[in-house]
Design a protein around this motif. Structure first.
Motif, short mmCIF file in Angstrom:
data_model
loop_
_atom_site.label_atom_id
_atom_site.label_comp_id
_atom_site.label_asym_id
_atom_site.label_seq_id
_atom_site.Cartn_x
_atom_site.Cartn_y
_atom_site.Cartn_z
N LYS A 28 2.82 44.63 -32.25
CA LYS A 28 1.82 45.42 -32.98
C LYS A 28 1.05 44.53 -33.96
CE LYS A 28 3.54 49.00 -30.92
NZ LYS A 28 2.89 49.43 -29.68
N GLY A 29 -0.15 44.99 -34.31
CA GLY A 29 -0.94 44.25 -35.29
C GLY A 29 -1.58 43.00 -34.68
N THR A 30 -1.90 42.04 -35.55
CA THR A 30 -2.57 40.81 -35.11
C THR A 30 -1.60 39.96 -34.27
OG1 THR A 30 -3.89 40.80 -37.12
CG2 THR A 30 -3.80 38.75 -35.88
N TYR A 31 -2.01 39.62 -33.07
CA TYR A 31 -1.13 38.84 -32.17
C TYR A 31 -1.14 37.36 -32.55
CZ TYR A 31 0.62 36.81 -27.78
OH TYR A 31 1.32 36.09 -26.84
N VAL A 32 -2.33 36.76 -32.62
CA VAL A 32 -2.42 35.35 -33.01
C VAL A 32 -2.80 35.28 -34.49
CG1 VAL A 32 -3.63 33.17 -32.67
CG2 VAL A 32 -2.99 34.57 -30.69
N LYS A 33 -1.86 34.85 -35.32
CA LYS A 33 -2.08 34.83 -36.77
C LYS A 33 -2.75 33.55 -37.24
CE LYS A 33 1.33 38.16 -38.22
NZ LYS A 33 2.40 38.48 -39.19
N SER A 34 -2.40 32.42 -36.61
CA SER A 34 -3.04 31.16 -37.00
C SER A 34 -2.87 30.14 -35.88
CB SER A 34 -2.46 30.60 -38.31
OG SER A 34 -1.10 30.23 -38.13
N ILE A 35 -3.79 29.19 -35.82
CA ILE A 35 -3.74 28.08 -34.86
C ILE A 35 -4.02 26.79 -35.62
CG2 ILE A 35 -4.66 27.13 -32.70
CD1 ILE A 35 -5.92 29.92 -32.16
N PHE A 36 -3.15 25.82 -35.46
CA PHE A 36 -3.35 24.52 -36.11
C PHE A 36 -3.26 23.41 -35.08
CE2 PHE A 36 -2.46 26.92 -39.91
CZ PHE A 36 -3.17 26.26 -40.91
N LEU A 37 -4.09 22.41 -35.25
CA LEU A 37 -4.09 21.22 -34.41
C LEU A 37 -3.72 20.03 -35.28
CD1 LEU A 37 -4.95 20.99 -31.38
CD2 LEU A 37 -7.16 20.14 -32.19
N SER A 38 -2.92 19.11 -34.75
CA SER A 38 -2.56 17.92 -35.53
C SER A 38 -2.19 16.78 -34.60
CB SER A 38 -1.38 18.22 -36.46
OG SER A 38 -0.22 18.54 -35.70
N SER A 39 -2.27 15.57 -35.12
CA SER A 39 -1.79 14.39 -34.38
C SER A 39 -0.51 13.92 -35.05
CB SER A 39 -2.83 13.27 -34.41
OG SER A 39 -3.06 12.85 -35.74
N ILE A 98 -0.49 21.35 -30.74
CA ILE A 98 -1.05 22.63 -31.19
C ILE A 98 0.11 23.54 -31.58
CG2 ILE A 98 -1.12 23.70 -28.88
CD1 ILE A 98 -3.90 24.84 -29.72
N ALA A 99 -0.08 24.27 -32.69
CA ALA A 99 0.94 25.21 -33.16
C ALA A 99 0.27 26.57 -33.37
CB ALA A 99 1.56 24.73 -34.46
N VAL A 100 0.80 27.58 -32.69
CA VAL A 100 0.22 28.92 -32.75
C VAL A 100 1.25 29.87 -33.34
CG1 VAL A 100 -0.89 30.75 -31.42
CG2 VAL A 100 -1.08 28.38 -30.64
N ARG A 101 0.92 30.45 -34.49
CA ARG A 101 1.82 31.44 -35.12
C ARG A 101 1.46 32.83 -34.58
NH1 ARG A 101 5.16 31.76 -39.44
NH2 ARG A 101 4.57 29.70 -40.23
N LEU A 102 2.46 33.49 -33.99
CA LEU A 102 2.23 34.78 -33.35
C LEU A 102 2.81 35.93 -34.17
CD1 LEU A 102 3.17 33.84 -29.67
CD2 LEU A 102 0.89 33.96 -30.67
N GLY A 103 2.19 37.09 -34.05
CA GLY A 103 2.68 38.30 -34.72
C GLY A 103 3.71 39.00 -33.85
N VAL A 104 4.80 38.29 -33.53
CA VAL A 104 5.88 38.87 -32.73
C VAL A 104 7.21 38.66 -33.46
CG1 VAL A 104 4.68 38.45 -30.55
CG2 VAL A 104 6.27 36.72 -31.42
N ASP A 105 8.21 39.42 -33.06
CA ASP A 105 9.56 39.24 -33.59
C ASP A 105 10.41 38.66 -32.46
OD1 ASP A 105 12.09 39.31 -34.60
OD2 ASP A 105 12.01 41.40 -35.28
N PRO A 106 10.63 37.32 -32.46
CA PRO A 106 11.34 36.67 -31.36
C PRO A 106 12.78 37.14 -31.19
CG PRO A 106 10.33 35.05 -32.83
CD PRO A 106 10.26 36.37 -33.51
N ARG A 107 13.32 37.83 -32.22
CA ARG A 107 14.69 38.33 -32.12
C ARG A 107 14.78 39.50 -31.15
NH1 ARG A 107 15.51 39.43 -38.37
NH2 ARG A 107 13.49 40.33 -37.91
#
Length: 231
Positions: free
Chosen positions: A205-216, A44-53
């Motif tokens: 700020k803004g949308t926290y979870v931008k996208s979620i993808f599942l893959s094998s 699972i890959a979750v793109r977050l609305g955060v700045d990891p820096r």
């Protein structure tokens, strides 16, 4: 450019790239399109609305998946002699200290998780440049730096996984195998996503979870509808 194989084309034909699937539908679909000739991992890959820096937007933690990940996890415990029996009794695959530190300094990292104690971190700090990039550096936040080494080993063996947002703002982890039934994959994914939701930095700020993808492994990505799964 990589050539798209016949199997990949067939798998992609089963997925609507413009659609966001309900979690239960997605976990069945990821099984249906897992064309690898082995029991592939489901990620699972979750793109977050955060700045990891920014330190106050770093998302990292651990979660105990209800059904584990279907893989035997090799655990190394770096501890003084008086804790070795506790670690071994809990199921640690390798136990020791100075000898393993020297092996790691030489480039050895044939292990999945390292558990240690606060009193030993002074010796392990120098291994950061080797362990850090491989995601193996013990950390109190994930429970891998603890006085209770036996309990930590048992939790890892029972399906506890660590995760950390990468420099692109994505959290990526394995939640099972393609041989799992869809319900077990759904329950593992739900537990992981709820944990991610609880770790939302107050400064984000803004949308926290931008996208979620599942893959094998080798399979195409399947977009998951985030509604009702995360806050």
């Amino acid at each position: 450019m990589a050539r798209i194989t016949k199997n990949m084309k067939a798998a992609m034909a089963k997925i609507d790239a413009d659609k966001s699937y309900a979690l239960e539908e997605a976990t069945q679909l990821v099984k249906d399109v897992a064309f690898a000739k082995f029991d592939s991992s489901v990620d699972i890959a979750v793109r977050l609305g955060v700045d990891p820096r920014k330190a106050d937007q770093m998302v990292r933690g651990s979660v105990k998946l209800p059904h584990g990940i279907g893989k035997s996890v090799r655990v190394l415990v770096l501890c003084p002699p008086e804790k070795e029996e506790e670690a071994k009794a809990a199921g640690a695959d390798m136990v020791g200290l100075d000898d393993y530190i020297e092996k790691i300094k030489g480039g050895w990292t044939d292990v999945d998780v390292i558990v240690t104690m606060p009193s030993v971190m002074g010796k392990i700090g120098a291994l950061g440049r080797i362990l850090g990039p491989r995601g193996l550096m013990p950390n109190p936040k994930t429970g891998t730096v603890t006085m209770e080494v036996g309990k930590a080993v048992e939790e890892v063996k029972a399906g506890k996984i660590d995760f950390k947002v990468d420099k692109f703002g994505i959290v990526h982890t394995t939640i099972g195998r393609s041989s799992f039934d869809a319900q077990k994959l759904s329950e593992n994914a739900r537990e992981f996503l709820q944990t991610i939701s609880k770790l939302k930095p107050s400064s984000a700020k803004g949308t926290y979870v931008k996208s979620i993808f599942l893959s094998s492994t080798m399979g195409p990505g399947i977009r998951i509808e985030a509604k009702n799964l995360v806050g």
